[in-house]
Design a protein around this motif. Structure first.
Motif, PDB file in Angstrom:
ATOM      1  N   LEU A 233       0.807  -1.226   0.000  1.00 21.79           N
ATOM      2  CA  LEU A 233       0.000   0.000   0.000  1.00 21.79           C
ATOM      3  C   LEU A 233       0.836   1.272   0.000  1.00 21.79           C
ATOM      4  O   LEU A 233       0.286   2.362  -0.124  1.00 21.79           O
ATOM      5  N   LEU A 234       2.137   1.172   0.154  1.00 18.07           N
ATOM      6  CA  LEU A 234       2.956   2.369   0.256  1.00 18.07           C
ATOM      7  C   LEU A 234       2.866   3.234  -1.000  1.00 18.07           C
ATOM      8  O   LEU A 234       2.831   4.457  -0.924  1.00 18.07           O
ATOM      9  N   GLU A 235       2.838   2.578  -2.142  1.00 20.04           N
ATOM     10  CA  GLU A 235       2.839   3.324  -3.398  1.00 20.04           C
ATOM     11  C   GLU A 235       1.473   3.324  -4.075  1.00 20.04           C
ATOM     12  O   GLU A 235       1.154   4.212  -4.861  1.00 20.04           O
ATOM     13  N   ALA A 236       0.641   2.315  -3.772  1.00 20.32           N
ATOM     14  CA  ALA A 236      -0.624   2.141  -4.494  1.00 20.32           C
ATOM     15  C   ALA A 236      -1.757   3.025  -3.985  1.00 20.32           C
ATOM     16  O   ALA A 236      -2.757   3.211  -4.695  1.00 20.32           O
ATOM     17  N   ASN A 237      -1.655   3.576  -2.793  1.00 21.81           N
ATOM     18  CA  ASN A 237      -2.733   4.367  -2.201  1.00 21.81           C
ATOM     19  C   ASN A 237      -3.117   5.548  -3.105  1.00 21.81           C
ATOM     20  O   ASN A 237      -2.300   6.442  -3.339  1.00 21.81           O
ATOM     21  N   PRO A 238      -4.347   5.604  -3.614  1.00 25.78           N
ATOM     22  CA  PRO A 238      -4.746   6.710  -4.503  1.00 25.78           C
ATOM     23  C   PRO A 238      -5.152   7.973  -3.748  1.00 25.78           C
ATOM     24  O   PRO A 238      -5.450   8.990  -4.369  1.00 25.78           O
ATOM     25  N   GLY A 239      -5.180   7.929  -2.412  1.00 30.06           N
ATOM     26  CA  GLY A 239      -5.646   9.056  -1.623  1.00 30.06           C
ATOM     27  C   GLY A 239      -4.896  10.353  -1.845  1.00 30.06           C
ATOM     28  O   GLY A 239      -5.513  11.413  -2.082  1.00 30.06           O
ATOM     29  N   PRO A 240      -3.556  10.380  -1.793  1.00 33.04           N
ATOM     30  CA  PRO A 240      -2.832  11.640  -1.970  1.00 33.04           C
ATOM     31  C   PRO A 240      -3.136  12.338  -3.297  1.00 33.04           C
ATOM     32  O   PRO A 240      -3.361  13.546  -3.340  1.00 33.04           O
ATOM     33  N   PRO A 314      -3.383  -1.869 -11.656  1.00 34.73           N
ATOM     34  CA  PRO A 314      -2.927  -0.536 -11.285  1.00 34.73           C
ATOM     35  C   PRO A 314      -3.457  -0.138  -9.904  1.00 34.73           C
ATOM     36  O   PRO A 314      -4.263  -0.862  -9.311  1.00 34.73           O
ATOM     37  N   GLY A 315      -3.010   1.041  -9.428  1.00 33.75           N
ATOM     38  CA  GLY A 315      -3.372   1.479  -8.080  1.00 33.75           C
ATOM     39  C   GLY A 315      -4.769   2.047  -7.995  1.00 33.75           C
ATOM     40  O   GLY A 315      -4.986   3.175  -7.528  1.00 33.75           O
ATOM     41  N   SER A 316      -5.736   1.284  -8.417  1.00 33.70           N
ATOM     42  CA  SER A 316      -7.144   1.680  -8.391  1.00 33.70           C
ATOM     43  C   SER A 316      -7.776   1.239  -7.079  1.00 33.70           C
ATOM     44  O   SER A 316      -7.393   0.211  -6.501  1.00 33.70           O
ATOM     45  N   ILE A 317      -8.761   1.984  -6.604  1.00 35.41           N
ATOM     46  CA  ILE A 317      -9.461   1.578  -5.393  1.00 35.41           C
ATOM     47  C   ILE A 317     -10.130   0.227  -5.607  1.00 35.41           C
ATOM     48  O   ILE A 317     -10.267  -0.569  -4.678  1.00 35.41           O
ATOM     49  N   ILE A 318     -10.503  -0.060  -6.852  1.00 34.27           N
ATOM     50  CA  ILE A 318     -11.118  -1.355  -7.172  1.00 34.27           C
ATOM     51  C   ILE A 318     -10.092  -2.476  -7.014  1.00 34.27           C
ATOM     52  O   ILE A 318     -10.372  -3.520  -6.415  1.00 34.27           O
TER      53      ILE A 318
END
Length: 675
Positions: A233-240, A314-318
């Protein structure tokens, strides 16, 4: 100035390229990681549906399958299939050295050898490639397969033993050191500090080296032990990124504000983080927002002890929810939205109270400059019209094999461009799809191969055709070049003619590529003075042929190549195999059957056969009267292919071929056409 600029970006570009290479080993195998993650989530003793038998798949997959897939992919990137096989064999040595009780003891802990695979795969393939170059072209005919198989086997066996004893201690040290570092950060609740490095690295396209070189191997090791890892989750988090785009929706200006909603959807649900990078580059202070949001997400994930079972790519919430551990849904949700809120809270005042010009076009250009290539995703930020199409200077014909049709196609379009007066400004080459790189302005490809050509060349304009001899798209290419160079467009009458012959180039393109891989273009191929005369001879011409159907015609063309001593009998089967993937019908009654790229080892010398049928045969729904069989070994056939393209691009020369009564007339027609 250009030289200075290149030196300044040397380290950054080198890291980007290294990260891209690592990504190219991992990304094609993400599906295998996901499959392993699902098995882990469902069937291990702590899973949703514990199953002892199915659960036995989990350990062998992470210990053997995944590293070997990575090693094979890395080796193939360096030296094709042979490099992939060597990489897989050699990697078995380091896998066993770090997992076998003989080395680590019955109670020892083994780590999945992803780092070892990333080293062994490409390195062993590179060494094997250098070794093979020592005897390339020096093997006596008939012994090629013997040498190929035994050299690969001997090198693989020696490399596996070498990696087992030499690389194993190094990998154990690296994994132990890296694991302790991560464990220290987690135990002291300091993992959030990694966002100071990761978030800026994402914007400057340096993250692949960190993510795929360090985080994914360590995360998979952790997930193999505990069933989940926060490192995914370090890089995949779409929040920022989402927080920054939301701030632009409320406080941005101009195009940036107008495009932010669409970018937010692509980023959050599509998982393409790249789309928010230009927004950050418009206001570099926004890096603080990205770092703040990233730190918040990591801190919450760590405190709540959450993680994913496998990489979210990819770093999608899905994708994140699809791989999240069963006990981590709440924590991950809180972390994503908290990081979004913090990122927004920092970005909003920056946008509201600092001066800046939200020039999205300039920011996108800056991002592409840093990335080292154009961004297909960033194109969604600004609407692309005809004026936005990059100026066409480099055109490539891409085909499945890269043997002969691409050379013919490239020749036809090259001549059309020369006739239009732009030969000095535009180069036209040919290539096999597997060899494409993202440094072309325009790619021409058969419509059945479009998706394969788009992946390695996202920055290029793509032109697809279904008929190589009569597609209207070629004239559109010439007209586009004319409008870019002079501001004028071609008259409709000229366009029609140009399209007809330019299309011929395209279809012929599929064939030329497979055999002529060393020569990406027919331009510059050095031939012996009598090379061409040996390619097409009177013995290889049939004027009163007949065939029951397409397969019969291919058999006849192949048999002539075998009789000429140009190919081994196995090549004929490869000609049929090639026809199953993409039709070799070129248009104007011409078909050019040829073998697959894998069959190039069965070619002894370049040769072309010419069959004129009394009655056309059905060739995938098109009437084929002229069957030109092709075998290209070293590029010496390219000049003749270029002539074929010119001949069948003009109705008058096709009529001459139809009326010819002797083989000498056929050879004479070819002789009159200049390459």
């Amino acid at each position: 100035m250009a030289e200075t600029k290149e030196k300044k970006g040397g380290v950054r570009v080198a890291v980007q390229k290294f990260g891209t290479f690592l990504s190219s080993m991992i990304m094609p195998n993400i599906g295998a990681f996901i499959a392993w993650g699902i098995l882990t989530a469902l069937f291990i003793p702590a899973g949703f549906f514990p199953n002892e038998r199915i659960g036995t798949l989990v350990s062998p997959m992470v210990t053997y399958l995944l590293p070997i897939l990575i090693a094979y992919t890395g080796g193939k990137l360096v030296h094709g299939v042979r490099g992939g096989v060597v990489g897989a064999i050699v990697t078995m040595g380091v896998i066993m050295g770090t997992s076998s009780p003989v080395f680590i003891g019955e109670d020892g802990h083994s780590s999945p050898m992803f780092l070892g695979a990333m080293i062994c795969g490409p390195l062993s393939a590179w060494l094997f490639k250098k070794l093979e170059s020592l005897w390339q072209g020096k093997i006596r005919p008939g012994f090629e397969m013997l040498v190929d198989n035994f050299s690969l086997g001997i090198f693989g066996f020696a490399g596996a033993i070498a990696s087992m004893y030499w690389l194993t201690p190094v990998m154990n040290f690296i994994m132990e050191w890296a694991g302790r570092a991560v464990e220290f950060l987690i135990n002291h609740n300091l993992l959030w500090l990694t966002s100071v490095l990761i978030e800026p690295a994402k914007v400057f396209f340096l993250n692949n080296a960190i993510n795929h070189g360090v985080l994914t191997p360590l995360a998979t090791d952790q997930a193999a032990q505990t069933g989940k890892s926060v490192l995914y989750l370090l890089e995949a988090n779409p929040g920022p990124g989402l927080g920054i785009l939301l701030a632009f929706m409320l406080f941005g200006t101009g195009t940036a504000r107008a495009t932010a909603p669409g970018a937010a959807l692509i980023h959050f649900f599509g998982g393409i983080h790249e789309i928010y990078f230009p927004y950050v580059l418009m206001r570099p202070q926004l890096l603080l927002a990205a770092i703040g949001g990233g730190m918040t997400g990591v801190a919450i994930n760590t405190v709540m002890d959450v993680g994913l079972r496998s990489p979210a790519a990819p770093g999608s919430i899905i994708a994140i929810y699809g791989t999240v551990a069963s006990d981590s849904y709440l924590g991950v949700t809180i972390a994503v939205f908290a990081s979004t809120a913090v990122s927004f809270a920092i970005a909003a005042p920056i946008l509201k109270f600092t001066k800046g010009t939200d020039d999205l076009n300039k920011a996108t250009a800056d991002m592409e400059a840093m990335k080292g290539k154009k961004s297909s995703v960033a194109g969604a930020l600004t609407k692309r019209d005809a004026g936005d199409i990059p100026e066409i200077h480099k055109v490539v014909f891409a085909c499945d094999a890269g043997m002969g049709s691409s050379a013919m196609g490239a020749s036809v379009l090259r001549n059309k461009i020369k006739e239009a007066g732009f030969g000095d400004a535009v180069t036209v080459t040919n290539s096999a799809i597997n060899n494409l790189k993202d440094d072309y302005d325009l790619v021409v490809v058969h419509q059945d191969l479009a998706s394969r050509a788009e992946a390695p060349t996202p920055s290029a304009v793509h032109v697809t055709v279904d008929n190589f001899m009569a597609s209207p798209r070629y004239d559109e290419v010439v007209d586009l070049i004319r409008s870019q160079q002079t501001g004028e467009s071609a008259e409709s009458g000229e366009a029609s003619d140009a399209q007809h012959s330019a299309n011929a180039a395209d279809s012929v393109d599929s064939v030329a590529g497979a055999e002529a891989q060393p020569a990406q273009s027919s331009v510059g191929v050095k031939e012996a003075p009598d090379a061409e005369s040996k390619i097409l001879t009177a013995d290889n011409i049939v004027l009163d042929g007949s065939a029951k159907d397409r397969d019969d015609a291919i058999d006849q063309a192949g048999a002539m190549l075998v009789a000429a001593g140009a190919v081994e009998p196995a090549y004929v089967a490869a000609m049929h195999e090639r026809e199953k993937s993409v039709s070799t019908y070129m248009g104007n009654g011409l078909a050019i059957p040829h073998g697959t790229n894998e069959a190039k080892d069965t070619i002894k010398s370049s040769s072309i056969t010419f069959i004129r049928l009394d009655e056309p045969v059905d060739w995938g729904g098109k009437p084929a009267k002229f069957i030109v069989g092709i075998a290209g070994a070293d590029g010496t056939h390219l000049k003749t292919l270029s002539k074929i393209a010119k001949i069948f691009g003009k109705k008058e020369t096709v009529e001459q071929l139809e009326k010819a009564t002797t083989k000498e007339e056929i050879l004479n027609i070819f002789g009159k056409v200049t390459s």
